[in-house]
Design a protein around this motif. Structure first.
Motif, short mmCIF file in Angstrom:
data_model
loop_
_atom_site.label_atom_id
_atom_site.label_comp_id
_atom_site.label_asym_id
_atom_site.label_seq_id
_atom_site.Cartn_x
_atom_site.Cartn_y
_atom_site.Cartn_z
N HIS A 247 0.83 -1.21 0.00
CA HIS A 247 0.00 0.00 0.00
C HIS A 247 0.87 1.26 0.00
CE1 HIS A 247 -3.30 2.74 0.87
NE2 HIS A 247 -2.58 3.21 1.89
N LYS A 248 1.86 1.29 0.87
CA LYS A 248 2.71 2.47 0.95
C LYS A 248 3.51 2.66 -0.34
CE LYS A 248 3.48 2.70 5.96
NZ LYS A 248 4.52 2.63 7.03
N PHE A 249 3.97 1.55 -0.91
CA PHE A 249 4.78 1.65 -2.12
C PHE A 249 4.04 2.41 -3.20
CE2 PHE A 249 6.45 0.32 -6.17
CZ PHE A 249 7.81 0.17 -5.97
N TYR A 250 2.82 1.99 -3.52
CA TYR A 250 2.09 2.63 -4.61
C TYR A 250 1.48 3.96 -4.19
CZ TYR A 250 2.91 -1.47 -7.40
OH TYR A 250 3.54 -2.47 -8.12
N CYS A 251 1.16 4.10 -2.92
CA CYS A 251 0.63 5.36 -2.43
C CYS A 251 1.67 6.48 -2.60
CB CYS A 251 0.22 5.23 -0.97
SG CYS A 251 -0.35 6.78 -0.22
N PHE A 252 2.90 6.23 -2.15
CA PHE A 252 3.92 7.27 -2.23
C PHE A 252 4.45 7.43 -3.65
CE2 PHE A 252 4.00 6.64 2.37
CZ PHE A 252 4.01 7.96 2.80
N TRP A 253 4.44 6.35 -4.44
CA TRP A 253 4.84 6.52 -5.84
C TRP A 253 3.83 7.40 -6.57
CZ3 TRP A 253 9.24 5.46 -8.37
CH2 TRP A 253 9.23 5.74 -9.74
N ASN A 254 2.55 7.19 -6.34
CA ASN A 254 1.54 8.01 -7.01
C ASN A 254 1.63 9.46 -6.57
OD1 ASN A 254 0.56 5.79 -8.39
ND2 ASN A 254 -1.04 5.33 -6.89
N ARG A 255 1.96 9.68 -5.31
CA ARG A 255 2.12 11.06 -4.84
C ARG A 255 3.31 11.72 -5.54
NH1 ARG A 255 1.45 10.77 1.78
NH2 ARG A 255 -0.63 9.81 1.83
N ALA A 256 4.39 10.97 -5.68
CA ALA A 256 5.57 11.51 -6.36
C ALA A 256 5.25 11.83 -7.82
CB ALA A 256 6.72 10.51 -6.28
N ARG A 257 4.50 10.98 -8.46
CA ARG A 257 4.14 11.20 -9.86
C ARG A 257 3.31 12.48 -10.02
NH1 ARG A 257 0.80 6.52 -12.37
NH2 ARG A 257 -0.65 7.23 -10.77
N GLU A 258 2.36 12.68 -9.14
CA GLU A 258 1.52 13.88 -9.24
C GLU A 258 2.31 15.15 -8.97
OE1 GLU A 258 -1.54 14.02 -10.49
OE2 GLU A 258 -1.06 11.91 -10.88
N LEU A 259 3.38 15.02 -8.21
CA LEU A 259 4.23 16.19 -7.94
C LEU A 259 5.19 16.47 -9.09
CD1 LEU A 259 5.32 18.32 -5.89
CD2 LEU A 259 6.93 16.56 -5.12
N ILE A 260 5.79 15.40 -9.64
CA ILE A 260 6.85 15.56 -10.63
C ILE A 260 6.33 15.56 -12.06
CG2 ILE A 260 8.99 14.54 -11.51
CD1 ILE A 260 9.31 13.26 -8.69
N ALA A 261 5.37 14.67 -12.35
CA ALA A 261 4.85 14.54 -13.72
C ALA A 261 3.34 14.34 -13.66
CB ALA A 261 5.52 13.39 -14.44
N PRO A 262 2.60 15.35 -13.23
CA PRO A 262 1.15 15.20 -13.07
C PRO A 262 0.45 14.78 -14.35
CG PRO A 262 1.80 17.52 -13.01
CD PRO A 262 3.05 16.71 -12.94
N GLY A 263 -0.39 13.74 -14.23
CA GLY A 263 -1.16 13.27 -15.38
C GLY A 263 -0.40 12.34 -16.30
N ASP A 264 0.87 12.08 -16.03
CA ASP A 264 1.67 11.21 -16.90
C ASP A 264 1.50 9.76 -16.44
OD1 ASP A 264 3.51 9.88 -18.43
OD2 ASP A 264 5.20 11.19 -17.95
N LYS A 265 0.67 9.00 -17.14
CA LYS A 265 0.41 7.62 -16.75
C LYS A 265 1.60 6.71 -17.00
CE LYS A 265 -4.62 7.75 -17.30
NZ LYS A 265 -5.81 7.13 -17.93
N GLU A 266 2.56 7.16 -17.80
CA GLU A 266 3.76 6.36 -18.06
C GLU A 266 4.81 6.52 -16.96
OE1 GLU A 266 4.32 4.22 -20.85
OE2 GLU A 266 2.15 4.48 -20.78
N PHE A 267 4.57 7.40 -16.02
CA PHE A 267 5.52 7.65 -14.94
C PHE A 267 5.31 6.60 -13.86
CE2 PHE A 267 7.50 9.76 -11.36
CZ PHE A 267 8.48 10.56 -11.91
N VAL A 268 5.83 5.40 -14.10
CA VAL A 268 5.64 4.26 -13.20
C VAL A 268 7.01 3.72 -12.78
CG1 VAL A 268 3.40 3.64 -14.19
CG2 VAL A 268 5.50 2.65 -15.14
N PHE A 269 7.00 2.92 -11.72
CA PHE A 269 8.26 2.39 -11.18
C PHE A 269 9.01 1.57 -12.23
CE2 PHE A 269 10.73 -0.83 -8.86
CZ PHE A 269 11.50 -0.01 -8.04
N TYR A 270 8.30 0.87 -13.09
CA TYR A 270 8.94 0.01 -14.08
C TYR A 270 9.81 0.81 -15.04
CZ TYR A 270 9.42 -4.15 -17.00
OH TYR A 270 9.93 -5.24 -17.67
#
Length: 323
Positions: A247-270
């Protein structure tokens, strides 16, 4: 999707003896999909590939009235209905949204299709349902820039889950998949159901390697651990799984994505894996065959899909051009 005990039996009995299919009844045979899988799954797949595919088939069994439907009564519409569910309603743990991507859906279609083709081959059904795969792009056209990497690490250091810094560092410096990272210093017996790869740390001629077993391609490989990777692994006590919280892994990754690249669905850990490959090719001039080995790919064509053009590299090349 809630998977009942009836269907979890499909992959919960992998260590037990399985029934044989030498007494095959023709097309009118009254056998359900789950019964057929219990008899034949050991022939279709092996090892962790079997576990992964049986989990997908378990979800298909539990969809609608599939659990009690005879194998011969399935048609393409039953599968397309399930594909529609995957596309629109299936919860995606990685994104926190509903609906799986086309690549993930195609893996379900592949597993389901394999079963029905085998049922046709054995004479249980006259014709396997034919299903079209979802169209996918040639590859994820994304890598992280150095600025994005710096922002990611800075965000995770001050977040409520600093272990994310070390997970990200390991992925960027080794190209390992998340499941491979989580399996480090584990054994087949200690792995949870959602982690299929395990690995051990080895030292050879002064260099440190992660020797990965039961990988996605089924071929073990050795991944060198550089200074940054070793430091990150040490910060996780050598046991990434111990510090992993889904839960924390994806929660904090999604928060980082919205801060750094908002709306970019390709901004994933992979994308860390794509960044690893792209950097080795453009910045360190690693040749294709060496990169293929490091990535653990069977096909060079697969490796090439991970290497993306870098605008700055193109600009530097043309800056050196003069006629």
């Amino acid at each position: 999707v809630h998977i009942s005990s009836n269907c979890t039996d499909l992959y919960g009995k992998l260590g037990e003896s399985v029934m044989t299919t030498h007494n095959v009844t023709p097309f009118e045979s009254k056998i359900t999909l789950s019964q057929f899988l219990q008899q034949t799954a050991h022939r279709l797949w092996h090892g962790n590939q079997r576990i992964r595919n049986l989990k997908k088939l378990s979800q298909f069994c539990q969809f609608g009235n599939n659990k009690d439907r005879n194998l011969a009564d399935f048609n393409a519409l039953h599968i397309y209905d399930f594909v529609g569910y995957l596309e629109h309603d299936r919860y995606n743990r990685k994104t926190g949204e509903h609906g799986l991507g086309n690549n993930s859906i195609n893996r379900y279609i592949s597993a389901i299709s394999s079963v029905f083709r085998y049922a046709q081959e054995l004479g249980y059904i006259p014709q396997a349902p034919r299903i079209r795969y979802k169209r996918v792009e040639s590859g994820r056209a994304r890598y992280f820039t150095q600025n994005e990497i710096d922002q990611l690490k800075q965000f995770f250091r001050t977040s409520g889950y600093p272990a994310m810094v070390h997970f990200t560092t390991l992925a960027l410096n080794t190209g390992m998949r998340k499941s491979e990272i989580l399996g480090l210093n584990q054994t087949p017996q200690s792995l949870p159901d959602d982690v299929s790869t395990w690995g051990e740390i080895q030292v050879k001629e002064g260099s440190v390697y992660a020797r990965l077993r039961e990988t996605k391609t089924g071929v073990p490989r050795s991944v060198p651990l550089n200074k940054e990777a070793r430091r990150a692994l040490g910060a996780l006590d050598g046991l990434p799984l111990k510090h992993y919280d889904h839960h924390k892994f994806y929660c904090f990754w999604n928060r980082a994505r919205e801060l750094i690249a908002p709306g970019d669905k390709e901004f994933v850990f992979y994308v860390c894996r794509h960044t690893f490959a792209t950097s080795l090719v453009h910045d360190h001039k690693v040749h294709d065959l060496q990169l293929q080995t490091l990535m653990g790919h069977k096909s060079l064509m697969t490796t090439k899909r991970y290497c993306h053009p870098k605008d700055e590299a193109n600009a530097q090349t043309l800056d050196a051009l003069s006629f």
